[in-house]
Design a protein around this motif. Structure first.
Motif, PDB file in Angstrom:
ATOM      1  N   THR A  60      74.546 133.839 119.565  1.00 59.80           N
ATOM      2  CA  THR A  60      74.672 133.565 118.128  1.00 59.80           C
ATOM      3  C   THR A  60      73.446 132.809 117.587  1.00 59.80           C
ATOM      4  OG1 THR A  60      77.058 133.643 118.255  1.00 59.80           O
ATOM      5  CG2 THR A  60      76.123 132.536 116.343  1.00 59.80           C
ATOM      6  N   PRO A  61      73.038 131.690 118.185  1.00 54.30           N
ATOM      7  CA  PRO A  61      71.830 131.037 117.659  1.00 54.30           C
ATOM      8  C   PRO A  61      70.571 131.885 117.823  1.00 54.30           C
ATOM      9  CG  PRO A  61      72.700 129.837 119.577  1.00 54.30           C
ATOM     10  CD  PRO A  61      73.703 130.879 119.233  1.00 54.30           C
ATOM     11  N   ALA A  62      70.500 132.681 118.901  1.00 54.99           N
ATOM     12  CA  ALA A  62      69.297 133.506 119.104  1.00 54.99           C
ATOM     13  C   ALA A  62      69.187 134.570 118.019  1.00 54.99           C
ATOM     14  CB  ALA A  62      69.337 134.146 120.489  1.00 54.99           C
ATOM     15  N   LEU A 121      76.242 133.963 109.802  1.00 57.83           N
ATOM     16  CA  LEU A 121      76.457 134.369 111.196  1.00 57.83           C
ATOM     17  C   LEU A 121      77.414 133.410 111.903  1.00 57.83           C
ATOM     18  CD1 LEU A 121      73.091 135.523 112.785  1.00 57.83           C
ATOM     19  CD2 LEU A 121      75.175 136.818 112.454  1.00 57.83           C
ATOM     20  N   PHE A 122      77.189 132.125 111.689  1.00 60.87           N
ATOM     21  CA  PHE A 122      78.049 131.138 112.341  1.00 60.87           C
ATOM     22  C   PHE A 122      79.461 131.167 111.761  1.00 60.87           C
ATOM     23  CE2 PHE A 122      74.120 129.609 114.046  1.00 60.87           C
ATOM     24  CZ  PHE A 122      74.478 129.102 115.284  1.00 60.87           C
ATOM     25  N   VAL A 123      79.542 131.409 110.448  1.00 64.40           N
ATOM     26  CA  VAL A 123      80.859 131.474 109.820  1.00 64.40           C
ATOM     27  C   VAL A 123      81.693 132.592 110.460  1.00 64.40           C
ATOM     28  CG1 VAL A 123      82.022 132.152 107.671  1.00 64.40           C
ATOM     29  CG2 VAL A 123      80.216 130.415 107.634  1.00 64.40           C
ATOM     30  N   VAL A 124      81.022 133.669 110.877  1.00 66.33           N
ATOM     31  CA  VAL A 124      81.734 134.754 111.547  1.00 66.33           C
ATOM     32  C   VAL A 124      81.955 134.427 113.025  1.00 66.33           C
ATOM     33  CG1 VAL A 124      81.574 137.179 112.251  1.00 66.33           C
ATOM     34  CG2 VAL A 124      80.894 136.491 109.934  1.00 66.33           C
ATOM     35  N   SER A 125      80.893 133.931 113.684  1.00 63.65           N
ATOM     36  CA  SER A 125      80.934 133.764 115.144  1.00 63.65           C
ATOM     37  C   SER A 125      81.844 132.629 115.613  1.00 63.65           C
ATOM     38  CB  SER A 125      79.528 133.492 115.677  1.00 63.65           C
ATOM     39  OG  SER A 125      78.811 134.675 115.764  1.00 63.65           O
ATOM     40  N   ASP A 132      80.925 127.254 119.756  1.00 59.83           N
ATOM     41  CA  ASP A 132      81.097 125.837 119.447  1.00 59.83           C
ATOM     42  C   ASP A 132      79.886 125.266 118.728  1.00 59.83           C
ATOM     43  OD1 ASP A 132      83.629 125.583 120.661  1.00 59.83           O
ATOM     44  OD2 ASP A 132      82.658 125.533 122.638  1.00 59.83           O
ATOM     45  N   ILE A 133      80.184 124.397 117.777  1.00 57.44           N
ATOM     46  CA  ILE A 133      79.131 123.657 117.072  1.00 57.44           C
ATOM     47  C   ILE A 133      79.363 122.183 117.355  1.00 57.44           C
ATOM     48  CG2 ILE A 133      78.218 123.052 114.790  1.00 57.44           C
ATOM     49  CD1 ILE A 133      79.113 125.757 113.784  1.00 57.44           C
ATOM     50  N   TYR A 134      78.288 121.428 117.589  1.00 58.64           N
ATOM     51  CA  TYR A 134      78.447 120.020 117.925  1.00 58.64           C
ATOM     52  C   TYR A 134      77.871 119.138 116.828  1.00 58.64           C
ATOM     53  CZ  TYR A 134      78.766 122.633 122.226  1.00 58.64           C
ATOM     54  OH  TYR A 134      79.098 123.579 123.152  1.00 58.64           O
ATOM     55  N   ALA A 135      78.685 118.215 116.353  1.00 58.87           N
ATOM     56  CA  ALA A 135      78.239 117.324 115.274  1.00 58.87           C
ATOM     57  C   ALA A 135      76.990 116.542 115.708  1.00 58.87           C
ATOM     58  CB  ALA A 135      79.359 116.348 114.911  1.00 58.87           C
ATOM     59  N   ARG A 136      76.934 116.197 116.998  1.00 56.33           N
ATOM     60  CA  ARG A 136      75.843 115.403 117.561  1.00 56.33           C
ATOM     61  C   ARG A 136      74.486 116.116 117.393  1.00 56.33           C
ATOM     62  NH1 ARG A 136      74.588 116.650 122.534  1.00 56.33           N
ATOM     63  NH2 ARG A 136      76.628 117.610 122.821  1.00 56.33           N
ATOM     64  N   THR A 137      74.497 117.454 117.552  1.00 59.13           N
ATOM     65  CA  THR A 137      73.220 118.178 117.496  1.00 59.13           C
ATOM     66  C   THR A 137      72.986 118.864 116.155  1.00 59.13           C
ATOM     67  OG1 THR A 137      74.246 120.189 118.345  1.00 59.13           O
ATOM     68  CG2 THR A 137      73.319 118.665 119.973  1.00 59.13           C
ATOM     69  N   LEU A 138      73.960 118.755 115.262  1.00 61.07           N
ATOM     70  CA  LEU A 138      73.845 119.477 114.000  1.00 61.07           C
ATOM     71  C   LEU A 138      72.606 119.083 113.177  1.00 61.07           C
ATOM     72  CD1 LEU A 138      75.420 121.785 112.877  1.00 61.07           C
ATOM     73  CD2 LEU A 138      76.740 120.191 111.474  1.00 61.07           C
ATOM     74  N   ALA A 212      64.220 125.186 120.114  1.00 58.27           N
ATOM     75  CA  ALA A 212      64.684 123.984 119.428  1.00 58.27           C
ATOM     76  C   ALA A 212      66.049 124.207 118.793  1.00 58.27           C
ATOM     77  CB  ALA A 212      63.670 123.563 118.359  1.00 58.27           C
ATOM     78  N   PHE A 213      66.273 125.435 118.300  1.00 57.50           N
ATOM     79  CA  PHE A 213      67.550 125.736 117.654  1.00 57.50           C
ATOM     80  C   PHE A 213      68.634 125.991 118.705  1.00 57.50           C
ATOM     81  CE2 PHE A 213      70.428 128.578 115.126  1.00 57.50           C
ATOM     82  CZ  PHE A 213      70.758 127.652 114.151  1.00 57.50           C
ATOM     83  N   GLY A 214      68.320 126.846 119.690  1.00 56.71           N
ATOM     84  CA  GLY A 214      69.302 127.215 120.711  1.00 56.71           C
ATOM     85  C   GLY A 214      69.778 126.040 121.532  1.00 56.71           C
ATOM     86  N   SER A 215      68.883 125.119 121.829  1.00 54.56           N
ATOM     87  CA  SER A 215      69.250 123.947 122.632  1.00 54.56           C
ATOM     88  C   SER A 215      70.392 123.166 121.995  1.00 54.56           C
ATOM     89  CB  SER A 215      68.061 122.999 122.778  1.00 54.56           C
ATOM     90  OG  SER A 215      66.978 123.679 123.342  1.00 54.56           O
ATOM     91  N   CYS A 216      70.476 123.233 120.678  1.00 59.15           N
ATOM     92  CA  CYS A 216      71.508 122.477 119.970  1.00 59.15           C
ATOM     93  C   CYS A 216      72.897 123.037 120.235  1.00 59.15           C
ATOM     94  CB  CYS A 216      71.237 122.499 118.463  1.00 59.15           C
ATOM     95  SG  CYS A 216      69.691 121.703 118.040  1.00 59.15           S
ATOM     96  N   PHE A 217      72.963 124.240 120.824  1.00 59.56           N
ATOM     97  CA  PHE A 217      74.278 124.861 121.025  1.00 59.56           C
ATOM     98  C   PHE A 217      74.620 125.023 122.511  1.00 59.56           C
ATOM     99  CE2 PHE A 217      72.589 125.950 116.935  1.00 59.56           C
ATOM    100  CZ  PHE A 217      73.643 125.654 116.092  1.00 59.56           C
ATOM    101  N   VAL A 218      73.901 124.274 123.358  1.00 57.20           N
ATOM    102  CA  VAL A 218      74.193 124.300 124.794  1.00 57.20           C
ATOM    103  C   VAL A 218      75.304 123.297 125.072  1.00 57.20           C
ATOM    104  CG1 VAL A 218      73.275 123.947 127.108  1.00 57.20           C
ATOM    105  CG2 VAL A 218      71.837 124.979 125.332  1.00 57.20           C
TER     106      VAL A 218
END
Lengths: 253, 310
Positions: A60-62, A121-125, A132-138, A212-218
């Motif tokens: 999804t982030p990719a 994309l995220f709204v669908v995924s 998962d989305i993390y407030a910490r990395t948002l 940088a973007f993808g790491s936020c969703f690991v």
């Protein structure tokens, strides 16, 4: 001045959204990719960012960054070179509208469209594939998104200044984007790629934006995931794009 | 640079919106512009009075476009003095762009933009814009306000271009071949429109290839050829002291020097028609021959133009 800018940016976006080509590449195509890939791969795991990650969580982030490229880079190159070929810049140049506002409306419109496509994309995924989305990395994710959009737009304007005409724009945009996308972790992770390839990929801005973007969703990481070195590389490429755009921009074909 | 140095009338960007220095909307002296070896403009002088409609004629490559583009601020002159509404166009000051309206041929517009939306958008940057509905009415597009640019016919597109050119209520309007490619009815309509602009007191500089258009619209005609002005007069006076004589050629007749024969019709221009006709008529009477199609008249603007630019 602010009202004028606002009017141009909103109209620019409205015009982009009325354009079927931009809609397909920026919104529909990435959504189809996510749905298809997720359906094909189900809950398979992917080695990425040094972890084992669920497929949709990696893709999804990719694919979101793919969307961002389509909106900010590809569409901008094609849009500006077409507008120039058709004499739009020449028309605007004879009016009192400051060129900065006009060009700014292209760039801001592209960035907002791109960021909107990513959010969609995220709204669908998130509900459909359990991403998962993390407030910490948002905050880091959003910052990367904005800087990435700025970088891709600045390079988009730069490339549009270099191409001869609109006919050249599409192949140039695709040939500069597609090969680099394969070594930047959009289609498959760079984990396990040979060293030299990773080095080559690190020269280009795209791998830094993806990383940088993808790491936020690991899952299972700690900290804010703010990647200073990636953001620096993105900033440098933004500056390079701006430099070329300022030096080479032309109003007439 | 040079043009800025020789700029005659200087006026700051913040200057008040008042007519400046005399009644000339455009004043050009000794204008030169070369592209490499090719000299496009070779010492052009041109004056357009305020409220005047001036037609700029000339064959392709005569320098019309270059001249107009310098006046619009799209290009810089190599040498000479240029003043448009008291501004040096090369500096492209905002105050200058607020007061001119440019209607170029084939200028692009977003295909997806609606007519009304375009007028609102492009009008937004002008301090003294005209009412959108009024302008739509002026160009006869009141029914098409919600249409997208790509849905308009060619003629409607040109009328939208014209509408965009006057939305900012400019003092000076540049029209580049405003009716090229129009059918006769659409051309008539456009002429009425341009006449309407004249009545609003606008100064208009138009380029055209059509002599009837210049004849109909212009107060004054300037003919440009090979980068210089070769004629400058009202359409009625331009080269019209001459007379054109034509008739069907008959065998044995001696034509005066300079006569052209085309499809059996001899034509010549004369400044002393009585003198030049006498021998022809004498010969015809002596041989009891009728000169068919004999006509003696003033040359059309087209005759004059062709003569001038030959």
């Amino acid at each position: 001045m602010i009202a004028l800018t606002q009017q141009w940016v909103t109209t620019r976006m409205r015009l982009t959204l009325r354009n079927p080509r931009a809609l397909v590449f920026t919104f529909a195509f990435p959504l189809i990719l996510i749905v298809l890939f997720s359906a094909l791969n189900g809950n398979a795991e992917v080695d990425a960012y040094g972890e084992k990650i669920r497929f949709a969580q990696f893709y999804t982030p990719a694919i979101a960054i793919f969307s961002l490229v389509a909106a900010c880079y590809t569409s901008l190159i094609l849009g500006i070179s077409t507008a120039r070929d058709q004499g739009l810049f020449k028309r605007v140049r004879a009016t009192p509208l400051p060129m900065g506002i006009y060009l700014g409306s292209w760039v801001t419109g592209a960035m907002l469209t791109g960021i909107g496509a990513v959010v969609l994309l995220f709204v669908v995924s998130v509900p459909a594939f359990g991403v998962d989305i993390y407030a910490r990395t948002l905050p880091a994710a959003l910052l990367t998104l904005v800087l990435g959009a700025a970088c891709l737009s600045s390079l988009g304007v730069a490339v549009s200044s270099l191409v001869k005409n609109a006919e050249q724009a599409m192949p140039v945009a695709q040939l500069t984007f597609l090969p680099i996308s394969f070594i930047s972790g959009i289609w498959f992770p760079l984990d396990g790629a040979p060293d030299w390839l990773v080095k080559v990929s690190h020269f280009f801005p795209l791998s830094h934006i993806v990383n940088a973007f993808g790491s936020c969703f690991v899952p299972g990481t700690s900290g804010s995931q703010l990647h200073g070195s990636d953001l620096l590389a993105i900033a440098i490429w933004t500056a390079v794009g701006l430099f070329v755009a300022v030096r080479r921009f032309r109003f007439e074909p | 640079m040079l043009s800025a140095m020789t700029f005659e009338i200087s006026q700051g960007a913040a200057a008040p919106r008042t007519p400046c220095l005399g009644d000339d909307a455009v004043r050009v002296r000794g204008l030169r512009k070369a592209y490499g070896e090719h000299v496009a403009l070779d010492g052009v002088d041109l004056t357009v009075a305020r409220g005047e409609v001036l037609a700029l004629l000339g064959p392709n490559g005569a320098g019309k476009t270059t001249l107009v583009e310098i006046l619009e601020g799209h290009r810089r002159a190599d040498a000479g003095a240029v003043s448009v509404l008291g501004f040096d166009p090369a500096r492209r000051e905002r105050g200058f762009r607020e007061r001119i309206g440019v209607v170029l041929q084939e200028t692009g517009l977003d295909q997806e933009i609606r007519v009304r939306e375009a007028l609102e958008l492009y009008g937004a940057a002008y301090p003294q814009r005209r009412d959108v509905d009024e302008v739509l009415g002026l160009v006869g597009l009141e029914e098409r306000g919600e249409a997208k640019a790509r849905e308009l016919s060619g003629g409607q597109r040109r009328r939208l271009d014209l509408a965009l050119g006057i939305i900012g209520d400019p003092e000076l309007v540049f029209l580049d071949e405003p009716t090229t490619g129009f059918d006769p009815a659409a051309r008539r309509q456009s002429w009425e429109l341009i006449d309407g602009l004249r009545e609003l007191g606008k100064t208009i500089l138009l380029t055209t290839h059509y002599m009837d258009e210049a004849q109909h619209l212009a107060d004054r005609v300037v003919v440009l050829a090979r980068g210089t002005v070769i004629a400058n007069d009202t359409p009625d006076k331009l080269g019209r002291e001459a007379t054109v004589v034509s008739f069907r050629v008959v065998p044995g007749i001696t034509l005066p020097a300079g006569a052209r024969v085309e499809r059996g019709i001899a034509t010549f221009t004369s400044s002393a028609p009585t003198r030049d006709l006498a021998p022809l008529l004498g010969w015809a009477a002596a041989h009891d021959v009728e000169l068919e199609g004999l006509s003696v008249g003033r040359p059309t603007l087209e005759d004059v133009y062709l003569e001038l630019t030959a």
